[in-house]
Design a protein around this motif. Structure first.
Motif, PDB file in Angstrom:
ATOM      1  N   GLY A 225       0.795  -1.232   0.000  1.00 25.69           N
ATOM      2  CA  GLY A 225       0.000   0.000   0.000  1.00 25.69           C
ATOM      3  C   GLY A 225       0.822   1.275   0.000  1.00 25.69           C
ATOM      4  O   GLY A 225       0.276   2.379  -0.036  1.00 25.69           O
ATOM      5  N   THR A 229       3.823  -0.468  -6.755  1.00 29.54           N
ATOM      6  CA  THR A 229       3.438  -0.752  -8.142  1.00 29.54           C
ATOM      7  C   THR A 229       3.264   0.549  -8.927  1.00 29.54           C
ATOM      8  O   THR A 229       3.747   0.681 -10.054  1.00 29.54           O
ATOM      9  N   THR A 230       2.603   1.507  -8.297  1.00 26.51           N
ATOM     10  CA  THR A 230       2.403   2.803  -8.939  1.00 26.51           C
ATOM     11  C   THR A 230       3.752   3.439  -9.267  1.00 26.51           C
ATOM     12  O   THR A 230       3.944   3.983 -10.356  1.00 26.51           O
ATOM     13  N   ARG A 255      -0.943 -11.069  -4.648  1.00 29.61           N
ATOM     14  CA  ARG A 255      -2.243 -10.615  -5.126  1.00 29.61           C
ATOM     15  C   ARG A 255      -2.217 -10.649  -6.649  1.00 29.61           C
ATOM     16  O   ARG A 255      -1.364 -10.009  -7.260  1.00 29.61           O
ATOM     17  N   ASP A 370       2.083  14.510  -1.071  1.00 34.53           N
ATOM     18  CA  ASP A 370       0.993  15.455  -1.325  1.00 34.53           C
ATOM     19  C   ASP A 370      -0.076  15.382  -0.234  1.00 34.53           C
ATOM     20  O   ASP A 370      -0.849  16.315  -0.065  1.00 34.53           O
ATOM     21  N   GLU A 396      -1.360  10.738  -7.439  1.00 38.83           N
ATOM     22  CA  GLU A 396      -1.639   9.452  -8.091  1.00 38.83           C
ATOM     23  C   GLU A 396      -1.471   9.517  -9.599  1.00 38.83           C
ATOM     24  O   GLU A 396      -1.552   8.508 -10.277  1.00 38.83           O
TER      25      GLU A 396
HETATM   26  N1  LIG Z   1      -1.732  10.630  -3.084  1.00 40.46           N
HETATM   27  C1  LIG Z   1      -0.856   9.751  -3.533  1.00 40.46           C
HETATM   28  N2  LIG Z   1      -1.224   8.478  -3.732  1.00 40.46           N
HETATM   29  C2  LIG Z   1      -0.300   7.591  -4.183  1.00 40.46           C
HETATM   30  C3  LIG Z   1       1.035   7.965  -4.441  1.00 40.46           C
HETATM   31  N3  LIG Z   1       1.708   6.851  -4.858  1.00 40.46           N
HETATM   32  C4  LIG Z   1       0.808   5.838  -4.863  1.00 40.46           C
HETATM   33  N4  LIG Z   1      -0.397   6.270  -4.451  1.00 40.46           N
HETATM   34  C5  LIG Z   1      -1.630   5.496  -4.282  1.00 40.46           C
HETATM   35  O1  LIG Z   1      -1.462   4.543  -3.243  1.00 40.46           O
HETATM   36  C6  LIG Z   1      -2.280   3.417  -3.471  1.00 40.46           C
HETATM   37  C7  LIG Z   1      -1.458   2.142  -3.307  1.00 40.46           C
HETATM   38  O2  LIG Z   1      -0.519   2.102  -4.351  1.00 40.46           O
HETATM   39  P1  LIG Z   1       0.075   0.731  -4.928  1.00 40.46           P
HETATM   40  O3  LIG Z   1       1.032   1.118  -5.989  1.00 40.46           O
HETATM   41  O4  LIG Z   1      -0.995  -0.232  -5.254  1.00 40.46           O
HETATM   42  O5  LIG Z   1       0.825   0.211  -3.639  1.00 40.46           O
HETATM   43  P2  LIG Z   1       1.687  -1.119  -3.448  1.00 40.46           P
HETATM   44  O6  LIG Z   1       2.768  -0.767  -2.514  1.00 40.46           O
HETATM   45  O7  LIG Z   1       2.089  -1.683  -4.756  1.00 40.46           O
HETATM   46  O8  LIG Z   1       0.646  -2.063  -2.736  1.00 40.46           O
HETATM   47  P3  LIG Z   1       0.617  -3.688  -2.692  1.00 40.46           P
HETATM   48  O9  LIG Z   1       0.477  -4.137  -4.113  1.00 40.46           O
HETATM   49  O10 LIG Z   1      -0.580  -3.999  -1.863  1.00 40.46           O
HETATM   50  O11 LIG Z   1       1.894  -4.143  -2.059  1.00 40.46           O
HETATM   51  C8  LIG Z   1      -2.865   3.606  -4.860  1.00 40.46           C
HETATM   52  O12 LIG Z   1      -4.170   4.089  -4.738  1.00 40.46           O
HETATM   53  C9  LIG Z   1      -1.974   4.662  -5.491  1.00 40.46           C
HETATM   54  O13 LIG Z   1      -2.628   5.417  -6.468  1.00 40.46           O
HETATM   55  C10 LIG Z   1       1.412   9.346  -4.215  1.00 40.46           C
HETATM   56  O14 LIG Z   1       2.566   9.775  -4.381  1.00 40.46           O
HETATM   57  N5  LIG Z   1       0.415  10.189  -3.751  1.00 40.46           N
END
Ligand SMILES: Nc1nc2c(ncn2[C@@H]2O[C@H](COP(=O)(O)OP(=O)(O)OP(=O)(O)O)[C@@H](O)[C@H]2O)c(=O)[nH]1
Length: 415
Positions: A225, A229-230, A255, A370, A396
């Motif tokens: 979270g 991935t993003t 997942r 942000d 995002e």
């Molecule tokens: N506001 C904001 N949201 C972000 C940012 N980077 C990522 N997100 C949001 O954070 C949420 C989780 O992002 P993911 O990329 O799915 O996170 P992850 O670490 O890969 O999560 P897992 O796959 O569960 O391990 C998503 O809704 C993204 O859009 C950011 O810099 N700012």
């Protein structure tokens, strides 16, 4: 009788001639129509000039300016002659049978200066504690309670206890030596102290040199979270824009949706994704396959996304260690980037330390800046982990990832 026969024969012949002539005329008319229709069908269309790629930004300003009718995608219809006809001597343009080719959607990142400006403005809006400080400083003679308030402001902004103590000691010392009470001057000293702690001279570049023709590789780690991935997607976009050939590895097999998410990013950015369709597949083997495919296809960088959660912490750490070992058997793991959610503040620090121990991180990506007024986390995380923040995530949107710039950050923080 003969005359009658002759006369009957003559009348019949006339009827045959008339009918024959009518049939002939009809045939000529039908043939004429067919030729006309064919001519119309083969008239070539004027090729549509492809529109410039739309730049997609979260606020859509650039998008509107450059491509008012295409949200991020360019659909260029190009009509070309059929080679068969050209070869058979019917190369006349009027006879060319058009063939429709639809170009793949193209996305290009927002230009760097425009991105940096937008990100700075956003950071200043959400991450700064400058206003609160200025309010205290403008009281003039600072009482012990005022100094305490400054200290609290820094602590609240996640600067961390140790760093805050250091800043406060230096601030008090320097204002005393200079004999200044001018709030602007005190703020300027504070800015210098913050900058010193953030270390503007630190090397924040990605080291992605290819060795012996092998691709460079980046391993992305962090708690679930946080935005791994993003960030992989955003980073791939930046690298592609810089001219690198990139491949993504979906080693987050915990997942299935994570691999889908990465695949979507791959499609947006125009890079291949190596994944397993089986939930719970061995992530190290996916990473291994990604590296192999990267070598085979001669890409410049393989970016590997990992899971941030497992049934238990030690399981996750074993898994990350294994992924790194497997990758490094094939190619150097040039960068291990720890993705840290800035909104978790000091709570994220302990987890970060565990990841750092197991994977030997080379840089930090601080996401979601942000959504917090706690920009001070940059100072504490660098101090605790001893590695520089290399990128910050400020939203995002696809272009909401910026290389970390110490000066710009401190300016935004103290604005
Ligand atoms: N506001 C904001 N949201 C972000 C940012 N980077 C990522 N997100 C949001 O954070 C949420 C989780 O992002 P993911 O990329 O799915 O996170 P992850 O670490 O890969 O999560 P897992 O796959 O569960 O391990 C998503 O809704 C993204 O859009 C950011 O810099 N700012």
């Amino acid at each position: 009788m003969e005359a009658v026969v002759w006369e009957t024969g003559s009348v019949n012949d006339t009827i045959y001639y008339v009918v024959g002539a009518i049939v002939l005329l009809c045939l000529v008319a039908v043939a004429g129509l067919a030729i006309k229709k064919r001519g119309e069908r083969r008239r070539p269309e004027i090729p549509t000039t492809p529109k410039p790629p739309a730049i997609e930004g979260p606020e859509g300003e650039a998008e509107e300016a450059l491509a008012p009718d295409a949200a991020g995608a360019v659909q260029a219809e190009v009509r070309e002659p059929e080679t068969g006809e050209a070869e058979s001597g019917e190369a006349d343009l009027a006879e060319v049978e058009p063939e429709e080719i639809t170009a793949a959607p193209i996305e290009a990142p927002e230009s760097v200066p425009s991105r940096m400006q937008r990100l700075r403005a956003r950071l200043a809006r959400s991450g700064g504690f400058g206003n609160a400080l200025l309010k205290i400083l403008s009281r003039g003679d600072l009482s012990p309670a005022d100094w305490e308030e400054i200290e609290d402001t820094l602590l609240m902004a996640d600067v961390g206890l140790e760093a805050t103590t250091q800043i406060m000691d230096n601030l008090k010392k320097r204002t005393k030596v200079e004999g200044t009470r001018d709030p602007e001057r005190v703020k300027a000293i504070l800015r210098e102290e913050l900058l010193e702690l953030i270390d503007p001279a630190a090397d924040r570049s990605l080291h992605l040199e290819r060795i012996d023709g092998d691709p460079a590789s980046i391993l992305m780690v962090g708690v679930n979270g946080t935005g791994k991935t993003t960030t992989v997607g955003k980073l791939a976009r930046v690298l592609v824009a810089e001219g690198s050939r990139v491949l993504l590895g979906a080693a987050d097999t915990f997942r299935a949706a994570a691999a889908d998410q990465l695949q979507t990013w791959g499609e947006r950015v125009g890079v291949d994704v190596v994944r397993s369709d089986r939930e719970g597949a061995d992530p190290a083997s996916v990473a291994f396959d990604a590296i192999d495919k990267g070598r085979e296809t001669d890409v410049d960088v393989v970016l590997v996304d990992t899971a941030g959660r497992l049934q238990n912490k030690s399981g996750l750490m074993d898994e990350l260690g294994k992924i790194k070992r497997v990758m490094s058997k094939r190619v150097p793991v040039n960068e291990v980037l720890l993705v840290l959610d800035a909104t978790t503040g000091q709570n994220g620090m302990r987890q970060a330390e565990v990841f750092a121990e197991v994977t030997g991180i080379t840089g930090i990506v601080l996401t979601k800046l942000d959504g917090t007024a706690k920009g001070g986390i940059v100072i504490s995380v660098q101090r605790e982990l001893g590695v520089p923040v290399k990128f910050v995530g400020l939203g995002e949107g696809v272009d909401d990832l910026a290389p970390f710039d110490a000066e710009g950050f401190v300016d935004a923080l103290t604005a």
